[in-house]
Design a protein around this motif. Structure first.
Motif, PDB file in Angstrom:
ATOM      1  N   THR A 181       0.824  -1.206   0.000  1.00  0.00           N
ATOM      2  CA  THR A 181       0.000   0.000   0.000  1.00  0.00           C
ATOM      3  C   THR A 181       0.859   1.257   0.000  1.00  0.00           C
ATOM      4  OG1 THR A 181      -1.747   1.221   1.153  1.00  0.00           O
ATOM      5  CG2 THR A 181      -0.161   0.050   2.528  1.00  0.00           C
ATOM      6  N   VAL A 187      -6.269   1.250   5.128  1.00  0.00           N
ATOM      7  CA  VAL A 187      -5.458   1.147   3.913  1.00  0.00           C
ATOM      8  C   VAL A 187      -6.200   1.823   2.765  1.00  0.00           C
ATOM      9  CG1 VAL A 187      -4.432  -0.436   2.233  1.00  0.00           C
ATOM     10  CG2 VAL A 187      -4.372  -0.990   4.674  1.00  0.00           C
ATOM     11  N   HIS A 222      -5.711   3.895  -1.392  1.00  0.00           N
ATOM     12  CA  HIS A 222      -4.904   3.974  -2.609  1.00  0.00           C
ATOM     13  C   HIS A 222      -5.398   5.134  -3.464  1.00  0.00           C
ATOM     14  CE1 HIS A 222      -2.639   2.732  -6.163  1.00  0.00           C
ATOM     15  NE2 HIS A 222      -1.982   1.898  -5.371  1.00  0.00           N
ATOM     16  N   ALA A 232      -6.933   0.106  -6.702  1.00  0.00           N
ATOM     17  CA  ALA A 232      -7.598  -0.158  -5.422  1.00  0.00           C
ATOM     18  C   ALA A 232      -8.587  -1.312  -5.549  1.00  0.00           C
ATOM     19  CB  ALA A 232      -8.316   1.099  -4.938  1.00  0.00           C
ATOM     20  N   LYS A 284      -6.865  -4.656  -5.209  1.00  0.00           N
ATOM     21  CA  LYS A 284      -6.493  -4.910  -3.817  1.00  0.00           C
ATOM     22  C   LYS A 284      -7.726  -5.309  -3.006  1.00  0.00           C
ATOM     23  CE  LYS A 284      -2.624  -1.639  -3.990  1.00  0.00           C
ATOM     24  NZ  LYS A 284      -1.506  -2.524  -3.654  1.00  0.00           N
ATOM     25  N   VAL A 320      -0.148  -7.014   5.763  1.00  0.00           N
ATOM     26  CA  VAL A 320       0.216  -5.776   5.069  1.00  0.00           C
ATOM     27  C   VAL A 320       1.708  -5.538   5.262  1.00  0.00           C
ATOM     28  CG1 VAL A 320      -0.087  -3.277   4.970  1.00  0.00           C
ATOM     29  CG2 VAL A 320      -2.076  -4.757   5.281  1.00  0.00           C
ATOM     30  N   THR A 328       4.615  -2.840   4.459  1.00  0.00           N
ATOM     31  CA  THR A 328       4.850  -1.470   4.017  1.00  0.00           C
ATOM     32  C   THR A 328       5.895  -0.794   4.875  1.00  0.00           C
ATOM     33  OG1 THR A 328       3.763   0.635   3.481  1.00  0.00           O
ATOM     34  CG2 THR A 328       2.982  -0.527   5.447  1.00  0.00           C
ATOM     35  N   VAL A 357      -9.390   0.779   0.703  1.00  0.00           N
ATOM     36  CA  VAL A 357      -9.102  -0.621   0.384  1.00  0.00           C
ATOM     37  C   VAL A 357      -9.614  -1.543   1.482  1.00  0.00           C
ATOM     38  CG1 VAL A 357      -7.277  -2.336  -0.012  1.00  0.00           C
ATOM     39  CG2 VAL A 357      -7.103  -0.058  -1.040  1.00  0.00           C
TER      40      VAL A 357
END
Length: 262
Positions: free
Chosen positions: A173, A182, A184, A190, A193, A205, A207, A220
């Protein structure tokens, strides 16, 4: 032009173009690249910009766009390697996986080199090329190719995803926030996802911490459905205790791959 004026013009350029290189800025103002670096150092001290490999982006809580894949891969490089290696520790024999397209999930894919008996579904041709030399079954979703980012997306991708019910999703993300979850900046990306989230039993997740306290236009998933969040601990501005309270399991890694679980 005074340094303060040039700094303000740099901000204006970044608001318009989202990103710039040091070389481009030096040509724009007809100054030496060392002068631009001094300007950027000052702007970075005031948290107005974020340096990347050879360039700069505007530091803003709202995410409208992101760098191309090659630039993103070099940003927070060692943190992403450590995140990918930690995520690989959650893989068990006979797991079925969605691996979302992204620079951090790419390092996760590299960390799977010694794993076997997995079924891996991905919408990223770069990830698929890395996994082709392993003994795992690799399925590529198909879809429209986004050439600057190696990802496949669109209606065909989403339709393909509906046919799978993997045990785990490893999601990338550009933005995650305590309240908004989350998000986008692109509705098409998006939607893919979102489809992955719908199909997977467990959601991981992956990130780097520069994406924290960021919000983008399209939702998301909420934080409370994320099983494990894996990130680095280099962002000192993050309220880690608050994020701990919002997630089932939050893991931070150091660049030496040492980790702490909250």
């Amino acid at each position: 032009m005074l340094p303060a004026e040039r700094e303000q013009h740099i901000i204006t350029i970044l608001k318009t173009n989202k990103k710039a290189t040091i070389h481009t800025l030096a040509n724009e103002f007809n100054v030496h690249e060392a002068t631009i670096r001094r300007d950027l150092n000052k702007l970075e001290q005031y948290n107005q910009i974020k340096r990347t490999h050879g360039g700069v982006v505007l530091n803003d809580t709202e995410v409208w766009d992101e760098l191309n894949f090659d630039d993103r891969e070099t940003s927070y490089y060692y943190e992403k390697v450590a995140i990918g290696q930690k995520a690989a520790e959650f893989i068990e024999a006979n797991d079925t996986l969605f691996i979302d397209s992204g620079s951090t999930t790419l390092h996760f894919a590299r960390a799977l080199a010694q794993k076997s008996n997995l079924t891996i579904i991905t919408n990223d041709i770069h990830i698929a090329s890395i996994l082709k030399s392993t003994s795992n079954q690799v399925i590529v979703t198909g879809g429209t190719l986004y050439k600057d980012n190696y990802l496949l997306n669109g209606m065909l991708t989403n339709e393909a995803l509906k046919h799978f019910n993997p045990s785990k999703l490893f999601l990338a993300t550009p933005a995650i926030d305590l309240e908004k979850g989350v998000t986008h900046f692109n509705d098409t990306l998006a939607s893919t996802k979102i489809q992955m989230v719908k199909q997977a039993k467990q959601i991981y997740v992956l990130t780097d911490s520069s994406k924290f306290d960021k919000v983008s236009l399209y939702h998301v998933c909420p934080n409370d459905i994320i099983d494990v969040l894996i990130t680095d601990q280099t962002n000192s501005k993050i309220d880690w205790e608050a994020y701990h309270n919002h997630f089932n399991k939050l893991i931070t890694v150091n660049t030496d791959a040492q980790s702490e679980t909250f």
